[in-house]
Design an enzyme around this catalytic site. Sequence first.
Site, PDB file in Angstrom:
ATOM      1  N   SER A 149      42.484  22.212   1.091  1.00  0.00           N
ATOM      2  CA  SER A 149      43.928  22.445   1.162  1.00  0.00           C
ATOM      3  C   SER A 149      44.680  21.202   1.611  1.00  0.00           C
ATOM      4  CB  SER A 149      44.225  23.590   2.143  1.00  0.00           C
ATOM      5  OG  SER A 149      43.757  23.260   3.440  1.00  0.00           O
ATOM      6  N   HIS A 170      42.531  25.500  -5.536  1.00  0.00           N
ATOM      7  CA  HIS A 170      42.916  25.922  -4.194  1.00  0.00           C
ATOM      8  C   HIS A 170      43.332  27.386  -4.166  1.00  0.00           C
ATOM      9  CE1 HIS A 170      45.818  25.687  -0.572  1.00  0.00           C
ATOM     10  NE2 HIS A 170      44.590  25.931  -0.153  1.00  0.00           N
ATOM     11  N   GLU A 182      46.165  27.243  -6.996  1.00  0.00           N
ATOM     12  CA  GLU A 182      46.693  25.939  -7.396  1.00  0.00           C
ATOM     13  C   GLU A 182      45.581  25.170  -8.103  1.00  0.00           C
ATOM     14  OE1 GLU A 182      50.017  24.930  -3.986  1.00  0.00           O
ATOM     15  OE2 GLU A 182      47.909  24.616  -3.467  1.00  0.00           O
ATOM     16  N   ASN A 220      51.365  24.059   0.533  1.00  0.00           N
ATOM     17  CA  ASN A 220      51.279  23.436   1.854  1.00  0.00           C
ATOM     18  C   ASN A 220      52.232  22.262   2.016  1.00  0.00           C
ATOM     19  OD1 ASN A 220      49.467  25.188   2.983  1.00  0.00           O
ATOM     20  ND2 ASN A 220      47.660  24.012   2.434  1.00  0.00           N
TER      21      ASN A 220
END
EC number: 1.1.1.35
Length: 314
Positions: A149, A170, A182, A220
Site C-alpha cells: 500500500s 492493491h 487498485e 492512500n
Amino acid sequence: MAFVTRQFVRSMSSSSTAAASAKKILVKHVTVIGGGLMGAGIAQVAAATGHTVVLVDQTEDILAKSRKGIEESLQKVAKKKFAENPKAGDEFMEKTLSSILTSMDAASVVHSTDLVVEAIVENLTVKSELFKRLDKFAAEHTIFASNTSSLQITSIANATTRQDRFAGLHFFNPVPLMKLVEVIKTPMTSQKTFESLVDFSKTLGKHPVACKDTPGFIVNRLLVPYLMEAVRLYERGDASKEDIDTAMKLGAGYPMGPFELLDYVGLDTTKFIMDGWHEMDTKNPLFQSSPSMNKLVAENKLGKKTGEGYYKYK
C-alpha cells in the site's frame, strides 16, 4: 469505396482487439504469499470465485490460523448469501475450502501458477528478496503482483527479470467485503499484464481502478494526507479531536472521523507510510511527520489494537 475502406478498418481493428485479448493470461491458479489478514482474504475471494489457490507462509501455526480465519469468514458469507438454502451454503464452503492448499515453501509451488500475489511485511528489502528468489522458479508466463500500500512497485519489480510481468494489485481490508482493487501499472508493466490483472480482479467480483506507480496510488495518496492534516489541525489547537471527528462525520458524511480511522488502521501503519513518502520527497509539505503521532507510536499506543491511540479503548 469509402464504405469498403471503413469495413476494412473495422475488420482490422476487430482482428487486432481479438489478437490482443487472446494474448492475455487467463488466471486460474493463484499463489498468495502471506497468511495474514490481507493474504488470507485474497486467498478466500480467489477460491470462492473458482480459482485454485496455494496460500504460503513460514509456519504451520500461521497457516492453521489463516485457514481458521478463512473458514469463519466463509461462514458469515454463506449465512448471508444462502440464508434460505443452508445446504447450498455448506456446499459453497466445502468447495471453497477444498480449493485452498497451504505450503511453507513458495519456490516449490510457483512453477505451476499463473499469478503470484505477495501480501507480506511492508519492507522493500524483504519483498525484493522474495520476488528475486521466486523469479528463478516461476513459469515464464507467471505474473507477479504486490499488494503493497505504500512502497514503489517499480523498486520491487527491479529485483526480478520479469518487469513486464510485474504490477501492483492493491486490495482493501477486509478483502471479502471491500469491492475496490487498485491495479498499478509501472512504466515497464506490459499492457497484456495490466489487462490480465484487470480481468482477474473482475472475476473476483471486485471493481478495478488503474493508477500509475505514484506514492500511495489513489486511495492512500488522498486519504493519508487528509488524516495527517486532521492531526496538524489538532496539534495547532484549532479544534479538539472529538470535534474534528464529529465535523467530518456529520459535515462530510464520512462513516468514521479521521482520529477514529487512524486508531482503527494503526498509528504505526500510518507513520510507516508517511516516513516512506518523506524519504522519497523530503520537501513535500504533505509528507511531513507529526509530533503527537511519533510520541504515541514511541509509547506503543498504536490505536485499537493496543487499547490506546488518540483515544482510549476498554
